[in-house]
Design a protein around this motif. Structure first.
Motif, mmCIF file in Angstrom:
data_model
loop_
_atom_site.group_PDB
_atom_site.id
_atom_site.type_symbol
_atom_site.label_atom_id
_atom_site.label_comp_id
_atom_site.label_asym_id
_atom_site.label_seq_id
_atom_site.Cartn_x
_atom_site.Cartn_y
_atom_site.Cartn_z
ATOM 1 N N SER A 234 0.825 -1.205 0.000
ATOM 2 C CA SER A 234 0.000 0.000 0.000
ATOM 3 C C SER A 234 0.859 1.255 0.000
ATOM 4 O O SER A 234 2.016 1.247 0.418
ATOM 5 C CB SER A 234 -0.913 0.010 1.230
ATOM 6 N N ILE A 238 -3.206 3.138 6.342
ATOM 7 C CA ILE A 238 -4.582 2.637 6.222
ATOM 8 C C ILE A 238 -5.389 3.524 5.268
ATOM 9 O O ILE A 238 -6.501 3.959 5.577
ATOM 10 C CB ILE A 238 -5.288 2.557 7.592
ATOM 11 N N ALA A 250 -1.660 -2.887 -2.399
ATOM 12 C CA ALA A 250 -2.013 -3.795 -1.310
ATOM 13 C C ALA A 250 -2.485 -5.129 -1.899
ATOM 14 O O ALA A 250 -3.525 -5.666 -1.529
ATOM 15 C CB ALA A 250 -3.082 -3.195 -0.403
ATOM 16 N N GLY A 268 -6.196 -6.845 -0.736
ATOM 17 C CA GLY A 268 -6.439 -6.574 0.680
ATOM 18 C C GLY A 268 -5.274 -6.915 1.581
ATOM 19 O O GLY A 268 -5.438 -7.083 2.788
ATOM 20 N N ARG A 270 -1.983 -5.494 3.144
ATOM 21 C CA ARG A 270 -1.386 -4.171 3.328
ATOM 22 C C ARG A 270 0.010 -4.083 2.728
ATOM 23 O O ARG A 270 0.305 -3.211 1.928
ATOM 24 C CB ARG A 270 -1.335 -3.787 4.803
ATOM 25 N N GLU A 290 1.286 -5.956 8.586
ATOM 26 C CA GLU A 290 -0.023 -5.346 8.806
ATOM 27 C C GLU A 290 0.087 -3.889 9.275
ATOM 28 O O GLU A 290 1.174 -3.345 9.399
ATOM 29 C CB GLU A 290 -0.831 -6.166 9.814
ATOM 30 N N ARG A 291 -1.054 -3.275 9.561
ATOM 31 C CA ARG A 291 -1.154 -1.847 9.862
ATOM 32 C C ARG A 291 -0.552 -1.476 11.217
ATOM 33 O O ARG A 291 -0.426 -2.304 12.127
ATOM 34 C CB ARG A 291 -2.618 -1.413 9.816
ATOM 35 N N TRP A 314 -7.716 -5.329 3.928
ATOM 36 C CA TRP A 314 -7.152 -3.980 4.047
ATOM 37 C C TRP A 314 -7.837 -3.042 3.068
ATOM 38 O O TRP A 314 -8.076 -3.427 1.922
ATOM 39 C CB TRP A 314 -5.645 -4.015 3.752
ATOM 40 N N PRO A 315 -8.154 -1.799 3.473
ATOM 41 C CA PRO A 315 -7.838 -1.181 4.767
ATOM 42 C C PRO A 315 -8.933 -1.278 5.821
ATOM 43 O O PRO A 315 -8.672 -1.044 7.001
ATOM 44 C CB PRO A 315 -7.629 0.283 4.375
ATOM 45 N N TYR A 318 -9.325 -6.449 9.149
ATOM 46 C CA TYR A 318 -8.109 -7.210 9.393
ATOM 47 C C TYR A 318 -8.479 -8.550 10.016
ATOM 48 O O TYR A 318 -9.552 -8.726 10.596
ATOM 49 C CB TYR A 318 -7.136 -6.436 10.302
ATOM 50 N N ASP A 324 -11.698 -2.132 11.229
ATOM 51 C CA ASP A 324 -10.773 -1.114 11.719
ATOM 52 C C ASP A 324 -11.602 0.109 12.114
ATOM 53 O O ASP A 324 -12.309 0.689 11.284
ATOM 54 C CB ASP A 324 -9.767 -0.739 10.630
#
Length: 452
Positions: A234, A238, A250, A268, A270, A290-291, A314-315, A318, A324
């Motif tokens: 990405s 996010i 991503a 999806g 990240r 991951e984020r 993502w975003p 998860y 999120d």
């Protein structure tokens, strides 16, 4: 002016002002978010997931201080293994690739720094605290040759230069593919040559731009050689700059080498980086970073098998569909389509390379019965967890069905000790003689791990 103001203040006001300043300076260290769940419980097939901490008073920032390796210090390998220096005096070796004749290619690269996009305050602070260079990327691939087969590279030449943050490498017959931060290039290759002079031919352009947080572009060939898979991370953490910036990112691309067309194979994800086909099942696997920004316990980085059309959330989502909370509106229908990752590596370990044991495609790594069936993963380490995690190489066991199982086993550790960072494990490959090579992109070295 400030001196005059200070001199006119009363003793009590000076004291209160000093206490306020001290509180502001120390607050990030006293009130900062900390992990509450034992790390081991957030790894494996069924990790313990907690509520993400969205509204953090102070963001987690735990970079450590880079000190490098002294002459008598090196990483520590697991029992039954030995570690030695394969190559040194490199320039940010991020990725490694084994050629059929035993030569090793190392991508010397850093994130491209755009003249139009000035690094933010936190990135400049990180560079200062860790004493990392802020100059441009080396932009080249070097060839390392162990001519006498003693486990130490004795020849080093520039193989390809004037690239744009090169990373992934793959060879098909007499064509060498190189993924830079913005394209996949093809070069003519002759076995045994130590330098390519011809210009690369662009196969496909990859998403890039001034905002390009996850700039690494890894590639791997399908077992039949028809498809090339490219990992495209990405642009942001996010999608905070909008989804238009994240078009076709991503994701893992599938590039058909017959006509150079591409499709999104899996989305999806990240920041997918390391990819490899399981030699047992021929399934494609990847590791995903991951984020950040939702606490030290969340979200787990993971390793998973990829299937065409899968979507990992993502975003907005998860780990199989958890929403999120940065997003006020959740698409309930999309939430039901989110795939579950196969295996958690733990939060904020920042996985990079993925190498299966006994895989001919990556040098037939053989480190003994304890590491016979499974995959090695390099964990670069993250700034966004307290206490820190990663900074090691682990082994993920697989069962006879080709599925990840159990808990990660530490193979090489001590790249970080306390607040001191000695190195950062990145790309890995086998050397063709059973050993595992690990690029240490911070200390400009490559380590060799073998059976003792």
């Amino acid at each position: 002016m400030l001196k005059n103001i200070w001199s006119r203040m009363s003793y009590r006001r000076r004291l209160l002002s000093g206490m306020l300043l001290l509180a502001c300076v120390s607050a990030p260290f006293i009130i900062r978010d900390r992990a509450h769940v034992p790390f081991d419980q957030v790894t494996g097939v069924k990790p313990v997931l907690t509520e993400p901490r969205r509204h953090l008073l102070w963001p987690v920032f735990n970079p450590g201080r880079f000190v490098g390796w002294s002459d008598n210090k090196k990483p520590e390998a697991a029992s039954g293994l030995k570690i030695s220096l394969f190559a040194e005096k490199l320039y940010h070796p991020h990725w490694l690739y084994l050629l059929p004749n035993g030569d090793i290619l190392a991508s010397e690269s850093k994130a491209p720094i755009s003249s139009r996009h000035k690094p933010g305050f936190l990135k400049r602070l990180f560079w200062h605290l860790t004493r990392r260079e802020t100059d441009s990327s080396p932009d080249r691939i070097v060839l390392l040759r162990d001519s006498n087969h003693d486990g130490v590279a004795d020849q080093k030449t520039v193989f390809i230069d004037q690239l744009h943050s090169p990373f992934g490498i793959a060879l098909k017959g007499d064509i060498l593919y190189v993924a830079t931060s913005d394209a996949v290039l093809a070069y003519p290759y002759k076995r045994g040559e130590d330098h390519i002079t011809e210009a690369g031919r662009q196969i496909v352009a990859l998403p890039a731009g001034d905002i390009n947080l996850n700039w690494t572009r890894n590639i791997t060939l399908s077992p039949d050689g028809r498809y090339l898979y490219a990992a495209v991370g990405s642009a942001t953490n996010i999608a905070e700059k909008g989804m238009a910036l994240e078009k076709e990112r991503a994701a893992v691309w599938e590039i058909d080498l017959k006509d150079n067309s591409h499709r999104l194979y899996t989305a999806g994800l990240r920041n997918p980086v390391g990819m490899a086909f399981n030699p047992q099942t021929k399934a494609l696997w990847t590791v995903v970073d991951e984020r950040d920004g939702v606490g030290s316990d969340m979200v787990p980085d993971y390793m998973t098998q990829l299937n065409p059309g899968d979507y990992y959330g993502w975003p907005q989502f998860y780990w199989g569909g958890y929403p999120d909370r940065h997003f006020k509106k959740i698409d309930k229908l999309t939430q039901t389509t989110v795939s579950w990752p196969d295996y958690s590596l733990g939060p904020h370990v920042a996985p990079l390379a993925l190498v299966f044991a006994h895989d001919p495609a990556s040098g037939n790594v053989d480190l003994g019965d304890s590491f016979k069936n499974g995959a090695f993963v390099s964990e670069h380490g993250s700034l966004y967890r307290y206490p820190w995690s990663g900074y090691q190489v682990v082994f993920v066991p697989f069962d006879n069905k080709g599925e990840a199982t159990g808990k990660p086993i530490t193979v090489v550790k001590n790249f970080r000790q306390g607040n001191k960072v000695y190195g950062l494990p990145a790309g890995m490959t086998g050397d063709g003689a059973g050993a595992l090579l690990i690029a240490d992109e911070a200390s400009n070295r490559i380590w060799r791990v073998a059976k003792s």
